[in-house]
Structures are given as structure tokens and as C-alpha cells.
Design a protein around this motif. Structure first.
Motif, mmCIF file in Angstrom:
data_model
loop_
_atom_site.group_PDB
_atom_site.id
_atom_site.type_symbol
_atom_site.label_atom_id
_atom_site.label_comp_id
_atom_site.label_asym_id
_atom_site.label_seq_id
_atom_site.Cartn_x
_atom_site.Cartn_y
_atom_site.Cartn_z
ATOM 1 N N SER A 32 11.049 77.465 -29.132
ATOM 2 C CA SER A 32 10.653 77.184 -27.752
ATOM 3 C C SER A 32 10.408 78.485 -26.994
ATOM 4 O O SER A 32 11.126 79.471 -27.178
ATOM 5 C CB SER A 32 11.731 76.363 -27.033
ATOM 6 O OG SER A 32 11.858 75.091 -27.619
ATOM 7 N N TYR A 33 9.414 78.464 -26.112
ATOM 8 C CA TYR A 33 9.059 79.631 -25.307
ATOM 9 C C TYR A 33 9.001 79.256 -23.834
ATOM 10 O O TYR A 33 8.719 78.112 -23.476
ATOM 11 C CB TYR A 33 7.690 80.187 -25.730
ATOM 12 C CG TYR A 33 7.666 80.729 -27.136
ATOM 13 C CD1 TYR A 33 8.001 82.056 -27.392
ATOM 14 C CD2 TYR A 33 7.314 79.916 -28.210
ATOM 15 C CE1 TYR A 33 7.985 82.561 -28.683
ATOM 16 C CE2 TYR A 33 7.305 80.405 -29.503
ATOM 17 C CZ TYR A 33 7.639 81.727 -29.731
ATOM 18 O OH TYR A 33 7.633 82.218 -31.016
ATOM 19 N N ASP A 34 9.276 80.257 -22.981
ATOM 20 C CA ASP A 34 9.050 80.105 -21.549
ATOM 21 C C ASP A 34 8.361 81.369 -21.052
ATOM 22 O O ASP A 34 7.816 82.126 -21.852
ATOM 23 C CB ASP A 34 10.353 79.813 -20.796
ATOM 24 C CG ASP A 34 11.419 80.891 -21.023
ATOM 25 O OD1 ASP A 34 11.049 82.046 -21.342
ATOM 26 O OD2 ASP A 34 12.616 80.580 -20.886
ATOM 27 N N PHE A 35 8.377 81.607 -19.739
ATOM 28 C CA PHE A 35 7.681 82.772 -19.181
ATOM 29 C C PHE A 35 8.576 84.002 -19.088
ATOM 30 O O PHE A 35 8.152 85.030 -18.565
ATOM 31 C CB PHE A 35 7.122 82.429 -17.796
ATOM 32 C CG PHE A 35 5.879 81.583 -17.842
ATOM 33 C CD1 PHE A 35 5.244 81.301 -19.045
ATOM 34 C CD2 PHE A 35 5.338 81.066 -16.680
ATOM 35 C CE1 PHE A 35 4.100 80.530 -19.087
ATOM 36 C CE2 PHE A 35 4.184 80.298 -16.703
ATOM 37 C CZ PHE A 35 3.563 80.025 -17.912
ATOM 38 N N GLY A 36 9.804 83.917 -19.578
ATOM 39 C CA GLY A 36 10.680 85.069 -19.549
ATOM 40 C C GLY A 36 11.354 85.243 -18.201
ATOM 41 O O GLY A 36 11.119 84.492 -17.252
ATOM 42 N N PHE A 135 -5.275 76.129 -18.653
ATOM 43 C CA PHE A 135 -4.055 76.804 -19.096
ATOM 44 C C PHE A 135 -4.148 76.828 -20.612
ATOM 45 O O PHE A 135 -3.821 75.857 -21.279
ATOM 46 C CB PHE A 135 -2.823 76.015 -18.625
ATOM 47 C CG PHE A 135 -1.496 76.634 -19.016
ATOM 48 C CD1 PHE A 135 -0.811 77.439 -18.125
ATOM 49 C CD2 PHE A 135 -0.936 76.397 -20.254
ATOM 50 C CE1 PHE A 135 0.416 78.000 -18.461
ATOM 51 C CE2 PHE A 135 0.282 76.946 -20.609
ATOM 52 C CZ PHE A 135 0.961 77.750 -19.708
ATOM 53 N N SER A 136 -4.641 77.934 -21.166
ATOM 54 C CA SER A 136 -4.947 77.902 -22.595
ATOM 55 C C SER A 136 -4.866 79.284 -23.228
ATOM 56 O O SER A 136 -5.047 80.307 -22.567
ATOM 57 C CB SER A 136 -6.347 77.320 -22.826
ATOM 58 O OG SER A 136 -7.331 78.112 -22.174
ATOM 59 N N GLN A 137 -4.590 79.264 -24.528
ATOM 60 C CA GLN A 137 -4.708 80.456 -25.366
ATOM 61 C C GLN A 137 -5.968 80.280 -26.203
ATOM 62 O O GLN A 137 -6.101 79.290 -26.933
ATOM 63 C CB GLN A 137 -3.492 80.636 -26.269
ATOM 64 C CG GLN A 137 -3.593 81.885 -27.153
ATOM 65 C CD GLN A 137 -2.428 82.033 -28.120
ATOM 66 O OE1 GLN A 137 -1.632 81.113 -28.268
ATOM 67 N NE2 GLN A 137 -2.331 83.174 -28.779
ATOM 68 N N ASP A 177 -0.865 84.912 -32.005
ATOM 69 C CA ASP A 177 0.055 83.859 -32.420
ATOM 70 C C ASP A 177 0.706 83.259 -31.182
ATOM 71 O O ASP A 177 0.366 83.624 -30.043
ATOM 72 C CB ASP A 177 1.115 84.403 -33.386
ATOM 73 C CG ASP A 177 1.818 85.652 -32.858
ATOM 74 O OD1 ASP A 177 1.726 85.922 -31.629
ATOM 75 O OD2 ASP A 177 2.450 86.366 -33.646
ATOM 76 N N ALA A 178 1.653 82.333 -31.384
ATOM 77 C CA ALA A 178 2.303 81.662 -30.262
ATOM 78 C C ALA A 178 3.079 82.628 -29.359
ATOM 79 O O ALA A 178 2.966 82.539 -28.129
ATOM 80 C CB ALA A 178 3.207 80.547 -30.780
ATOM 81 N N PRO A 179 3.893 83.558 -29.911
ATOM 82 C CA PRO A 179 4.594 84.496 -29.026
ATOM 83 C C PRO A 179 3.643 85.320 -28.166
ATOM 84 O O PRO A 179 3.897 85.537 -26.979
ATOM 85 C CB PRO A 179 5.376 85.374 -30.000
ATOM 86 C CG PRO A 179 5.549 84.544 -31.216
ATOM 87 C CD PRO A 179 4.307 83.723 -31.320
ATOM 88 N N GLY A 180 2.541 85.781 -28.771
ATOM 89 C CA GLY A 180 1.563 86.544 -28.002
ATOM 90 C C GLY A 180 0.935 85.710 -26.910
ATOM 91 O O GLY A 180 0.708 86.193 -25.791
ATOM 92 N N GLY A 181 0.647 84.443 -27.223
ATOM 93 C CA GLY A 181 0.077 83.550 -26.222
ATOM 94 C C GLY A 181 1.036 83.300 -25.073
ATOM 95 O O GLY A 181 0.622 83.268 -23.910
ATOM 96 N N ALA A 182 2.308 83.111 -25.374
ATOM 97 C CA ALA A 182 3.309 82.869 -24.334
ATOM 98 C C ALA A 182 3.416 84.062 -23.389
ATOM 99 O O ALA A 182 3.471 83.909 -22.164
ATOM 100 C CB ALA A 182 4.666 82.564 -24.970
ATOM 101 N N ALA A 186 2.281 84.096 -19.385
ATOM 102 C CA ALA A 186 3.223 84.515 -18.343
ATOM 103 C C ALA A 186 2.598 85.599 -17.469
ATOM 104 O O ALA A 186 2.703 85.562 -16.233
ATOM 105 C CB ALA A 186 4.523 85.006 -18.970
ATOM 106 N N ALA A 187 1.938 86.573 -18.108
ATOM 107 C CA ALA A 187 1.291 87.654 -17.360
ATOM 108 C C ALA A 187 0.159 87.112 -16.487
ATOM 109 O O ALA A 187 -0.031 87.559 -15.344
ATOM 110 C CB ALA A 187 0.759 88.713 -18.319
#
Length: 206
Positions: A32-36, A135-137, A177-182, A186-187
Motif C-alpha cells: 500500500s502507498y500514500d502521499f508520504g 489522476f494517472s501514471q 513502477d508503482a513506487p515511482g508513480g506514488a 504526491a509531488a
């Protein structure tokens, strides 16, 4: 060693092998990821304070149904830009609409505006409504992707529209990848929040 005992040992070994096989064939764990954490990014430091609105009712971000669940989606622009694909083992910790709502409200509050919810609204306090259009990668190639967020913002005072504007930001992802997209999403949300603050500062106080 009796024949029946040998059979029982063989049965136990077979069961253990079956369980081990099931465990080893299990897919990767869901991540799971959020915006930090909420920090103080450079985009916010450069944004002027929205002094025209000492207090503002900020409604939760609304948007299409696909943004109202926790799945992480991406698009392969080089293959089929019309198809939105979900990551198999990655998801958001909350829906994108919830993440955007939390982030934008926090950033506006950091900009010096008292942020009220719709349930706390009082007469005469302006209302900010936000609607997510994108809202997309997006992957331009197998090794290169970016995140794009587009929001339509509307300010109302006493049920009358003061102004409306669409904000869009695209941020390159540090990894395809997913982490980079998250991280990129957020940015992008932080950058849009800064744009909204700058816009609010230009609107008439009354």
C-alpha cells in the motif's frame, strides 16, 4: 517399522509437501502507498499566502468512480492510451480522492488559511470545491513514466460563483513502477495545491 506406520509417515510427508507447495506458490504480498508525510516542499515556500481568505470551507475532492477505490492504475501511452490498467500487487492506502482531499487541505492550511470542513461551515465563509479530472501514471515507454493530476477548482461565496479554474501538473517519475508513480503523484498534488493558493491570493476579498 510396521506397514501401517510407514503409510502414516508417507501421508504426513505428502501433506507437508502440499502445504509447502501452496505457500511457495503464493503471490507477492499486497503493498500500500500514500502521499508520504506532510513536509514543507519548495513549491509551497514559493507560493504567496491567500490573504484574501483568512478562512475557507474546503469540500472533499470529487471525481470519477475509478478514483473512488484503492486500486492503483496506469496507462501505457505507447501501447493503448485508452486503456487504464491496475497494478496487480500495489494499491493505495485510501482512495485517490481521499488522498487528494487530505493533501490539498493540509497544504492550504500550511499556506496560512484556516481550513474548515463542510460540516463546520458558517455563514459568509467562502467555499472551495475541487473536482478531479485526471489522476494517472502514464508510461511513455517501458522505462519512462510520469504522473498527471488535473483538478477543477471553484470558489463560491454566499452560493454565488466567484471564480473557477482548472489546474494541471505533470511530474516525471523517478522510477517506472508503482513506487515511482506514488512519489510523482504526491509531488503533483503538492504543486497543484501551491497553484491553488497562488490563485486564491488573486481573488477579491469580497
Amino acid at each position: 517399522m510396521t506397514h501401517s506406520f510407514t503409510l502414516r509417515l508417507a501421508g504426513i510427508a505428502a501433506c507437508a509437501a502440499l502445504v509447502a507447495g501452496c505457500a511457495s506458490s503464493k503471490g507477492p504480498q499486497q503493498t500500500s502507498y500514500d502521499f508520504g508525510p506532510i513536509g514543507a516542499p519548495a513549491t509551497m515556500q514559493a507560493a504567496p499566502a491567500a490573504t484574501a481568505f483568512p478562512a475557507l470551507v474546503v469540500a472533499d475532492v470529487t471525481g470519477p468512480a475509478m478514483l473512488d477505490n484503492q486500486r492503483m492504475f496506469y496507462r501505457l501511452l505507447y501501447a493503448d492510451a485508452q486503456q487504464s490498467r491496475p497494478y496487480a500487487y500495489n494499491q493505495w492506502s485510501a482512495t485517490p480522492l481521499q488522498l487528494l482531499s487530505q493533501r490539498v487541505k493540509a497544504r492550504i492550511a500550511q499556506g496560512g488559511v484556516k481550513v474548515l470542513s463542510t460540516s463546520d461551515a458558517s455563514g459568509g465563509v467562502p467555499l472551495l470545491r475541487l473536482e478531479a479530472d485526471e489522476f494517472s501514471q502514464n508510461f511513455d515507454s517501458v522505462t519512462q513514466s510520469s504522473a498527471t493530476i488535473a483538478l477543477r477548482a471553484s470558489v463560491f461565496r454566499s452560493h454565488r460563483l466567484v471564480d473557477q479554474r482548472t489546474f494541471a501538473r505533470t511530474v516525471p517519475a523517478t522510477s517506472a513502477d508503482a513506487p515511482g508513480g506514488a512519489r510523482a503523484l504526491a509531488a503533483a498534488s503538492d504543486a497543484i495545491a501551491a497553484d491553488i493558493l497562488a490563485w486564491l491570493a488573486t481573488l477579491p476579498a469580497r
